[in-house]
Each structure stands twice: as C-alpha cells, then as structure tokens.
Design a protein around this motif. Structure first.
Motif, PDB file in Angstrom:
ATOM      1  N   ASP A  34      -2.207 126.617  27.747  1.00 15.13           N
ATOM      2  CA  ASP A  34      -0.750 126.614  27.443  1.00 15.13           C
ATOM      3  C   ASP A  34      -0.644 125.666  26.187  1.00 15.13           C
ATOM      4  N   ALA A  35      -1.241 124.503  26.087  1.00 18.91           N
ATOM      5  CA  ALA A  35      -1.370 123.690  24.631  1.00 18.91           C
ATOM      6  C   ALA A  35      -1.986 124.378  23.547  1.00 18.91           C
ATOM      7  N   ALA A  36      -2.795 125.452  23.743  1.00 14.35           N
ATOM      8  CA  ALA A  36      -3.537 125.888  22.518  1.00 14.35           C
ATOM      9  C   ALA A  36      -2.822 127.045  21.701  1.00 14.35           C
ATOM     10  N   GLY A  37      -2.065 127.784  22.504  1.00 11.93           N
ATOM     11  CA  GLY A  37      -1.310 128.840  21.940  1.00 11.93           C
ATOM     12  C   GLY A  37      -2.017 130.004  22.177  1.00 11.93           C
ATOM     13  N   ASP A  38      -2.002 131.210  21.573  1.00 15.43           N
ATOM     14  CA  ASP A  38      -2.448 132.489  21.932  1.00 15.43           C
ATOM     15  C   ASP A  38      -3.713 132.491  21.363  1.00 15.43           C
ATOM     16  N   PHE A  39      -4.918 132.830  22.216  1.00 19.02           N
ATOM     17  CA  PHE A  39      -6.354 132.899  21.932  1.00 19.02           C
ATOM     18  C   PHE A  39      -6.419 134.151  21.037  1.00 19.02           C
ATOM     19  N   ILE A  40      -7.419 134.273  20.149  1.00 24.23           N
ATOM     20  CA  ILE A  40      -7.511 135.468  19.124  1.00 24.23           C
ATOM     21  C   ILE A  40      -8.888 135.829  19.032  1.00 24.23           C
ATOM     22  N   PHE A  41      -9.632 134.804  19.185  1.00 27.20           N
ATOM     23  CA  PHE A  41     -11.195 134.959  19.324  1.00 27.20           C
ATOM     24  C   PHE A  41     -11.795 134.177  19.889  1.00 27.20           C
ATOM     25  N   VAL A  42     -13.030 134.572  20.644  1.00 27.04           N
ATOM     26  CA  VAL A  42     -14.061 133.711  21.322  1.00 27.04           C
ATOM     27  C   VAL A  42     -15.384 133.813  20.809  1.00 27.04           C
ATOM     28  N   GLU A  43     -15.982 132.936  20.593  1.00 29.38           N
ATOM     29  CA  GLU A  43     -17.453 133.043  20.466  1.00 29.38           C
ATOM     30  C   GLU A  43     -18.105 132.496  21.425  1.00 29.38           C
ATOM     31  N   LEU A  44     -19.146 133.349  22.060  1.00 28.53           N
ATOM     32  CA  LEU A  44     -19.887 132.969  23.250  1.00 28.53           C
ATOM     33  C   LEU A  44     -21.409 132.877  22.943  1.00 28.53           C
ATOM     34  N   PRO A  45     -22.098 131.884  23.830  1.00 29.15           N
ATOM     35  CA  PRO A  45     -23.502 131.830  23.525  1.00 29.15           C
ATOM     36  C   PRO A  45     -24.206 132.887  23.929  1.00 29.15           C
ATOM     37  N   GLU A  46     -25.555 132.991  23.605  1.00 31.75           N
ATOM     38  CA  GLU A  46     -26.561 134.044  24.050  1.00 31.75           C
ATOM     39  C   GLU A  46     -26.952 133.558  25.295  1.00 31.75           C
ATOM     40  N   VAL A  47     -27.021 134.339  26.089  1.00 32.79           N
ATOM     41  CA  VAL A  47     -27.572 134.360  27.746  1.00 32.79           C
ATOM     42  C   VAL A  47     -29.139 134.029  27.497  1.00 32.79           C
ATOM     43  N   GLY A  48     -29.465 132.928  28.077  1.00 33.16           N
ATOM     44  CA  GLY A  48     -30.945 132.486  28.238  1.00 33.16           C
ATOM     45  C   GLY A  48     -30.931 131.283  27.437  1.00 33.16           C
ATOM     46  N   ARG A  49     -29.947 131.097  26.539  1.00 33.16           N
ATOM     47  CA  ARG A  49     -29.938 129.670  25.576  1.00 33.16           C
ATOM     48  C   ARG A  49     -29.779 128.543  26.522  1.00 33.16           C
ATOM     49  N   PRO A  72     -20.477 121.284  29.617  1.00 30.72           N
ATOM     50  CA  PRO A  72     -20.421 120.043  30.679  1.00 30.72           C
ATOM     51  C   PRO A  72     -21.289 119.581  31.249  1.00 30.72           C
ATOM     52  N   LEU A  73     -22.726 120.491  31.040  1.00 30.66           N
ATOM     53  CA  LEU A  73     -23.892 120.015  31.670  1.00 30.66           C
ATOM     54  C   LEU A  73     -24.960 120.518  31.027  1.00 30.66           C
ATOM     55  N   THR A  74     -26.361 120.104  31.302  1.00 37.11           N
ATOM     56  CA  THR A  74     -27.421 120.330  30.804  1.00 37.11           C
ATOM     57  C   THR A  74     -27.929 121.618  31.670  1.00 37.11           C
ATOM     58  N   ALA A  75     -28.152 122.667  30.979  1.00 40.64           N
ATOM     59  CA  ALA A  75     -28.429 124.015  31.775  1.00 40.64           C
ATOM     60  C   ALA A  75     -28.894 125.082  30.936  1.00 40.64           C
ATOM     61  N   VAL A  76     -29.182 126.332  31.635  1.00 40.21           N
ATOM     62  CA  VAL A  76     -29.350 127.565  30.703  1.00 40.21           C
ATOM     63  C   VAL A  76     -28.190 128.554  30.981  1.00 40.21           C
ATOM     64  N   VAL A  77     -27.588 129.114  29.944  1.00 41.08           N
ATOM     65  CA  VAL A  77     -26.674 130.129  29.965  1.00 41.08           C
ATOM     66  C   VAL A  77     -27.184 131.330  30.628  1.00 41.08           C
ATOM     67  N   ALA A  78     -26.528 131.414  32.078  1.00 38.58           N
ATOM     68  CA  ALA A  78     -26.965 132.801  32.824  1.00 38.58           C
ATOM     69  C   ALA A  78     -26.291 133.939  32.507  1.00 38.58           C
ATOM     70  N   GLU A  79     -24.954 133.821  32.144  1.00 40.53           N
ATOM     71  CA  GLU A  79     -23.927 134.835  32.150  1.00 40.53           C
ATOM     72  C   GLU A  79     -22.792 134.433  31.000  1.00 40.53           C
ATOM     73  N   VAL A  80     -22.131 135.342  30.365  1.00 39.04           N
ATOM     74  CA  VAL A  80     -21.170 135.113  29.517  1.00 39.04           C
ATOM     75  C   VAL A  80     -20.001 136.251  29.865  1.00 39.04           C
ATOM     76  N   ASN A  81     -18.850 135.880  29.646  1.00 37.86           N
ATOM     77  CA  ASN A  81     -17.573 136.682  30.098  1.00 37.86           C
ATOM     78  C   ASN A  81     -17.555 137.696  28.662  1.00 37.86           C
ATOM     79  N   ALA A  82     -18.113 138.772  28.807  1.00 38.88           N
ATOM     80  CA  ALA A  82     -18.147 139.780  27.766  1.00 38.88           C
ATOM     81  C   ALA A  82     -16.876 140.089  27.468  1.00 38.88           C
ATOM     82  N   GLU A  83     -15.829 140.120  28.530  1.00 35.56           N
ATOM     83  CA  GLU A  83     -14.415 140.653  28.418  1.00 35.56           C
ATOM     84  C   GLU A  83     -13.728 139.819  27.446  1.00 35.56           C
TER      85      GLU A  83
END
Length: 108
Positions: A34-49, A72-83
């Motif tokens: 709500d505070a951010a306004g309209d989202f127009i672009f999302v850059e996502l990490p690579e799966v496995g990173r 928020p934690l140390t981990a591996v990217v398992a999936e991204v929301n490609a939508e």
C-alpha cells in the motif's frame, strides 16, 4: 498458504514468511504494498542461487522508487514467482497469495 495473513518478519518488517516442509515462502506485506504505490517491475533471483540473510535477493520498482528485497535468511533459492515478471501488480493486488516473491530452502 494459511487462512490468515502472515505476520511481518522481525528485522524485515516489510516482508512476511511462511515455512512449510522446510521451504520458506517470502513476500511483501500488504502495508508495504500500500505504501509503495503501483509495482511496475520485479527483478527475481536465479533458482539455485545461494543467498545470505540481509543480502539482496532482487528488487522491485514502483512508480515511486526502486528498492532491493533483502533475504530474511541464509538459504538457496528454490523457486521464484515467474508470474511477477508479466504481472508485477500481483504484489499490490494479492501480496499474501499469488504475489509471493520467492521460495527459499535452507541448506543442511
């Protein structure tokens, strides 16, 4: 996903997290959307990173600004929301369900 909206993460109040079967689903809170306004672009990490807590996972661009999304934690990217690539407004319209950003798996 849970019936109620997840609470913000301490130290990462703009994010929420739900852990199921060892996988952490992460997104932004409704208040942040709500505070951010309209989202127009999302850059996502690579799966496995591999990411460390506090390290940028990607970024979001709104009509107001560009902001890094910190892990928020140390981990591996398992999936991204490609939508989100084609429909970044999902972050505004449904941040707790179809607007999730990334799924992380802790390494053992």
């Amino acid at each position: 996903m849970a019936e109620t909206n997840p609470a913000p993460i301490p130290g990462f109040e703009h994010l929420w997290i739900v852990i199921e079967n060892g996988v952490a689903t992460v997104g932004i809170t409704q208040e942040t959307a709500d505070a951010a306004g309209d989202f127009i672009f999302v850059e996502l990490p690579e799966v496995g990173r591999r990411v460390r807590a506090g390290e940028p996972l990607g970024s979001v661009e709104t009509t107001k600004s560009i902001v890094d999304i910190a892990s928020p934690l140390t981990a591996v990217v398992a999936e991204v929301n490609a939508e989100l690539g084609e429909h970044p407004r999902l972050l505004n319209d449904d941040p707790y369900r179809s607007g999730w950003i990334v799924r992380l798996r802790r390494e053992s």
